[in-house]
Design an enzyme around this catalytic site. Structure first.
Site, PDB file in Angstrom:
ATOM      1  N   LYS A   1      -4.277  -9.891  -6.597  1.00 58.37           N
ATOM      2  CA  LYS A   1      -5.519 -10.094  -5.851  1.00 58.37           C
ATOM      3  C   LYS A   1      -6.631  -9.176  -6.379  1.00 58.37           C
ATOM      4  O   LYS A   1      -6.368  -8.002  -6.672  1.00 58.37           O
ATOM      5  CB  LYS A   1      -5.226  -9.753  -4.377  1.00 58.37           C
ATOM      6  CG  LYS A   1      -6.335 -10.042  -3.415  1.00 58.37           C
ATOM      7  CD  LYS A   1      -5.937  -9.624  -1.992  1.00 58.37           C
ATOM      8  CE  LYS A   1      -6.121  -8.141  -1.758  1.00 58.37           C
ATOM      9  NZ  LYS A   1      -7.023  -7.769  -0.683  1.00 58.37           N
TER      10      LYS A   1
ATOM     11  N   LYS B   1       0.829  -1.212   0.000  1.00 58.38           N
ATOM     12  CA  LYS B   1       0.000   0.000   0.000  1.00 58.38           C
ATOM     13  C   LYS B   1       0.859   1.255   0.000  1.00 58.38           C
ATOM     14  O   LYS B   1       0.452   2.284  -0.540  1.00 58.38           O
ATOM     15  CB  LYS B   1      -0.985   0.001   1.173  1.00 58.38           C
ATOM     16  CG  LYS B   1      -2.051  -1.060   1.011  1.00 58.38           C
ATOM     17  CD  LYS B   1      -3.442  -0.644   1.468  1.00 58.38           C
ATOM     18  CE  LYS B   1      -4.444  -1.685   0.985  1.00 58.38           C
ATOM     19  NZ  LYS B   1      -5.774  -1.573   1.505  1.00 58.38           N
TER      20      LYS B   1
ATOM     21  N   LYS C   1     -11.107  -4.207  -3.963  1.00 58.35           N
ATOM     22  CA  LYS C   1     -12.196  -3.252  -4.146  1.00 58.35           C
ATOM     23  C   LYS C   1     -11.702  -1.838  -4.389  1.00 58.35           C
ATOM     24  O   LYS C   1     -12.445  -0.995  -4.867  1.00 58.35           O
ATOM     25  CB  LYS C   1     -13.180  -3.321  -2.975  1.00 58.35           C
ATOM     26  CG  LYS C   1     -12.667  -2.802  -1.651  1.00 58.35           C
ATOM     27  CD  LYS C   1     -13.796  -2.770  -0.651  1.00 58.35           C
ATOM     28  CE  LYS C   1     -13.573  -3.695   0.503  1.00 58.35           C
ATOM     29  NZ  LYS C   1     -12.393  -3.379   1.331  1.00 58.35           N
TER      30      LYS C   1
HETATM   31  P1  ATP Z   1      -8.703  -2.771  -0.380  1.00 58.49           P
HETATM   32  O1  ATP Z   1      -8.651  -2.914  -1.867  1.00 58.49           O
HETATM   33  O2  ATP Z   1      -9.297  -1.484   0.074  1.00 58.49           O
HETATM   34  O3  ATP Z   1      -7.402  -3.086   0.304  1.00 58.49           O
HETATM   35  P2  ATP Z   1      -9.810  -5.401  -0.176  1.00 58.49           P
HETATM   36  O4  ATP Z   1     -10.729  -5.666  -1.339  1.00 58.49           O
HETATM   37  O5  ATP Z   1      -8.474  -6.035  -0.208  1.00 58.49           O
HETATM   38  O6  ATP Z   1      -9.727  -3.846   0.107  1.00 58.49           O
HETATM   39  P3  ATP Z   1     -10.384  -5.769   2.655  1.00 58.49           P
HETATM   40  O7  ATP Z   1     -11.416  -4.906   3.275  1.00 58.49           O
HETATM   41  O8  ATP Z   1      -8.970  -5.404   2.878  1.00 58.49           O
HETATM   42  O9  ATP Z   1     -10.635  -5.885   1.083  1.00 58.49           O
HETATM   43  O10 ATP Z   1     -10.635  -7.279   3.075  1.00 58.49           O
HETATM   44  C1  ATP Z   1     -11.779  -7.790   3.695  1.00 58.49           C
HETATM   45  C2  ATP Z   1     -11.738  -9.289   3.732  1.00 58.49           C
HETATM   46  O11 ATP Z   1     -11.840  -9.839   2.412  1.00 58.49           O
HETATM   47  C3  ATP Z   1     -10.426  -9.867   4.298  1.00 58.49           C
HETATM   48  O12 ATP Z   1     -10.726 -11.020   5.039  1.00 58.49           O
HETATM   49  C4  ATP Z   1      -9.635 -10.239   3.079  1.00 58.49           C
HETATM   50  O13 ATP Z   1      -8.698 -11.251   3.315  1.00 58.49           O
HETATM   51  C5  ATP Z   1     -10.742 -10.707   2.159  1.00 58.49           C
HETATM   52  N1  ATP Z   1     -10.370 -10.521   0.750  1.00 58.49           N
HETATM   53  C6  ATP Z   1     -10.128  -9.329   0.148  1.00 58.49           C
HETATM   54  N2  ATP Z   1      -9.847  -9.508  -1.140  1.00 58.49           N
HETATM   55  C7  ATP Z   1      -9.877 -10.851  -1.356  1.00 58.49           C
HETATM   56  C8  ATP Z   1      -9.656 -11.673  -2.505  1.00 58.49           C
HETATM   57  N3  ATP Z   1      -9.358 -11.123  -3.649  1.00 58.49           N
HETATM   58  N4  ATP Z   1      -9.778 -13.006  -2.362  1.00 58.49           N
HETATM   59  C9  ATP Z   1     -10.106 -13.565  -1.177  1.00 58.49           C
HETATM   60  N5  ATP Z   1     -10.329 -12.845  -0.054  1.00 58.49           N
HETATM   61  C10 ATP Z   1     -10.223 -11.509  -0.135  1.00 58.49           C
END
Ligand code: ATP
Ligand code: LTN
Length: 340
Positions: free
Chosen positions: A205, A123, A208
């Protein structure tokens, strides 16, 4: 008084805590990696599911959007099947003990430990104009979230494993000085679906906060968008439906398909033997859209019911507040803060 405290610290059912940041529109990665498992775990555990808005501001957010997304995330939790009668659903900033415990735990966390966190490294590269100290100490706040509620299990995607390991290290360190204050939590990570990848770059990955909406499926987008995005998902140049090293795009679509159908990779390979990527992508798109259909219609209904969603937030915050205070008072007492 102490007896009441002990009862709160040792619930009859084992406890679960997890959260998602309102940093964007909730994706299929969040759904498969986290929320889908949360729903299943409600049966056997006492669960707390949080919208972690304090975490979200480690990256710059537009205030009105943050507020809207927080509301939407609570509605989505319920639409996905989190039952507010069974589980505690709440917003992190409504419970001050998260930030209060984070200060204390920060004094028991090493600079070196935090420097090794891969999410911080990623990040801070992505947001090189805003490498703030909150981004650096983010895992301490996450440790507070989990430890405040004496959680036994933390259902997350694989990207959060390192943060849970840090949480365990900090809890063990604190306990070794002050006695058994914190329950030592375990991660709960399912093999299939622990990392859903981006549709436009399947080596990364699905996230969002990705600025390109074609890279993710939003849980609440419309059916046609889901089918179209999966049809256009990046895949490799051969055309065999097989789970194999180097075939990141196909592996990813197979994982998505497997999560919705319960089929193993071998079964999927058999089903699509002799068929091309076109057929496979169409099937994944349809299956995914079908699998999200109920969530989407339930969400459309709930999002209009502001009073109901706010009542969930309020009662969730009350329950969480009470539980969090038990642990925080114990911590304050142990470290030697004066109480009157
Ligand atoms: P950001 O893009 O803002 O970092 P993010 O999409 O990675 O957000 P988080 O809010 O950080 O989402 O994660 C919430 C939950 O979803 C966590 O348990 C994380 O491990 C899971 N998660 C996020 N993205 C994935 C993915 N691509 N595959 C599986 N699990 C995910
Ligand atoms: N760091 C997590 C979100 C999160 C979380 C938590 C997950 C914050 N606090 C406590 C589980 C338990 C992430 O997904 N980036």
């Amino acid at each position: 008084m102490d007896e009441v405290k002990d009862l709160a610290a040792q619930p009859l059912k084992k406890r679960i805590f997890s959260g998602i940041q309102p940093s964007g529109i909730i994706t299929l990665g969040n759904y498969i990696g986290a929320i889908k498992n949360w729903v299943e775990l409600q049966r056997d555990y006492e669960c707390l599911y949080c919208v972690v808005d304090l975490h979200a501001i480690t990256v710059r957010q537009e205030p009105a959007e943050l507020r809207r997304r927080t509301f939407e995330a609570i509605a989505l939790y319920v639409a996905c099947g989190i039952d507010p009668e069974k589980s505690t659903i709440f917003v992190q900033s409504h419970v001050p003990a998260h930030a209060e415990l984070a200060w204390v735990l920060g004094c028991y966390t090493g600079f070196g430990e935090l420097s090794r966190m891969t999410q911080f490294k990623d990040k801070s590269q992505k947001h090189s104009d805003n490498i703030n100290s909150g981004l650096f100490t983010y895992p301490v706040l996450m440790a507070s979230d989990i430890l405040l509620y004496q959680a036994n299990l933390v259902p997350v995607g694989i990207d959060q494993k390192q943060h849970i390991e840090l949480t365990r290290d900090v809890a063990l360190r604190f306990n070794s000085v002050y006695g058994d204050v914190f329950t030592i939590p375990e991660p709960y990570i399912k093999e299939t679906g622990m990392k859903i990848n981006s549709l436009t770059d399947p080596t990364k990955k699905m996230s969002k906060s990705d600025p390109n909406p074609s890279s993710y499926i939003a849980v609440i987008e419309n059916r046609d968008d889901t089918i179209r995005k999966i049809k256009r998902a990046v895949t490799d140049s051969d055309s065999v439906i097989k789970h194999a090293p180097g075939k990141d795009g196909i592996n990813n679509l197979m994982s998505i398909y497997s999560c919705f159908t319960g089929k193993s990779f071998e079964e999927i390979e058999k089903e699509f033997a002799g068929k091309g990527y076109g057929d496979f992508k169409a099937a994944v798109g349809e299956t995914c859209a079908d699998g999200l259909e109920n969530v989407r219609s339930e969400y459309a209904r709930l999002i209009k019911d502001k009073a109901y969603i706010e009542s969930i937030m309020k009662s969730g915050a009350e329950k969480a507040f009470y539980m969090s205070r038990k642990t925080l008072s114990k911590v304050y007492k142990k470290v030697g803060f004066y109480h009157v």
